[in-house]
Design a protein around this motif. Sequence first.
Motif, short mmCIF file in Angstrom:
data_model
loop_
_atom_site.label_atom_id
_atom_site.label_comp_id
_atom_site.label_asym_id
_atom_site.label_seq_id
_atom_site.Cartn_x
_atom_site.Cartn_y
_atom_site.Cartn_z
N ASP A 187 1.05 -1.50 0.15
CA ASP A 187 0.17 -0.20 -0.04
C ASP A 187 0.85 1.30 0.33
N LEU A 188 1.87 0.95 -0.11
CA LEU A 188 3.24 2.69 0.33
C LEU A 188 3.98 2.39 -1.22
N ALA A 189 4.34 4.10 -1.17
CA ALA A 189 5.58 4.01 -2.01
C ALA A 189 6.57 4.86 -1.81
N VAL A 190 8.20 4.29 -1.47
CA VAL A 190 8.88 5.37 -1.04
C VAL A 190 9.36 6.01 -2.52
N ARG A 191 9.37 7.23 -1.80
CA ARG A 191 9.99 8.27 -3.42
C ARG A 191 11.13 8.95 -3.19
N MET A 192 12.24 9.02 -3.40
CA MET A 192 13.62 9.34 -3.69
C MET A 192 13.87 10.11 -4.69
N PRO A 193 14.13 12.06 -3.81
CA PRO A 193 14.86 12.44 -5.08
C PRO A 193 16.04 12.42 -5.40
N ARG A 194 16.22 12.81 -6.78
CA ARG A 194 18.10 12.42 -7.70
C ARG A 194 18.68 13.86 -7.28
N ALA A 195 17.84 14.66 -6.91
CA ALA A 195 18.34 16.23 -6.52
C ALA A 195 17.82 17.12 -6.16
N GLU A 196 18.40 18.04 -5.85
CA GLU A 196 17.83 19.02 -4.27
C GLU A 196 16.66 19.47 -5.10
N GLY A 197 16.39 19.68 -6.35
CA GLY A 197 14.59 20.44 -7.00
C GLY A 197 13.63 19.52 -6.02
N GLY A 198 14.31 17.85 -6.83
CA GLY A 198 12.87 17.15 -6.10
C GLY A 198 12.52 16.99 -4.63
N SER A 199 14.48 16.96 -4.12
CA SER A 199 14.14 17.20 -2.89
C SER A 199 13.21 18.54 -2.11
N GLU A 200 13.26 19.76 -2.78
CA GLU A 200 12.19 20.84 -2.73
C GLU A 200 10.89 20.79 -2.73
#
Length: 288
Positions: A47-60
């Motif tokens: 039921d879950l997903a983990v989203r890992m940004p590849r760069a600072e923009g995605g982290s923001e």
Amino acid sequence: MHSNGTTTDIALVRRLLTAQFPVWAELPLRPVDSHGTVNTVYRLGADLAVRMPRAEGGSEDVATEHRWLPRLAAHLPAAVPLPVAEGVPGEGYPWSWSVCRWIDGDNPGPGSGGPEFASDVAEFVLSLRRVDTTDGPPAYRGEPLAARDTATRDALEELHGVVDTEASAAVWSDALCVPGPRATVWVHGDLQPGNVLVADGRLCGVIDFGCMGLADPAVDLIAAWYLMLPGPRRVFRTRMGADAAEWARGRGWALSIALMELSSYRTTNPVMAATARHVIGEILADAH
């Protein structure tokens, strides 16, 4: 365009879960096949997903999604990936990351949506537009269309001999000549095949809200060329009630985005490049 940036793997994600959210640390974890460029996604349990940004923009984008997506979700007719937990840097990974709800469904191919799907997307966009804009953040594509002129023409120069740059430039110039929006509204900002989910030909989910915010209503009209062929596109336009100026701006947004994507990804991301080529072809066919 986003670069591939920071890489992750199952072992890293497992360590982060163990340190920060141990209740989920032993759940099955596997990478999700995706041609996206901002996040690497892992399915966590059922039921879950983990989203890992590849760069600072995605982290923001993580903080924006955690603040605003739950507020928008109650107004929307399709499922969205509600955030469940916000992770912080650790284990050598430098960015914020998130755990959100998993949504079952498949990504459509470019231009593969039928009339019912077109109506579904229109209802989603109209519902989003109706949400109160008070204190809403500017969208990733919140600038006036004219602000993209230099970058769009640079992409056209890069693509000389790859696409019909003369016809593309004419469509682009037409889009810049129409009146701008009377007001900004909530937009998803990136209604492309990789960010929508279908089941039995109907829209069942919209994901990746990293571009969301307040912008020209025409921004979300890019769906007409990214997701639909001419027949469903007409259904979509009718349902949206888009006048000539808004439609021309939407076409300009779609063209600008696709030109920049093709320029950036034609040698590095064949799926993104093929989608961009398709969009440019649909736009130029419409112009004849």
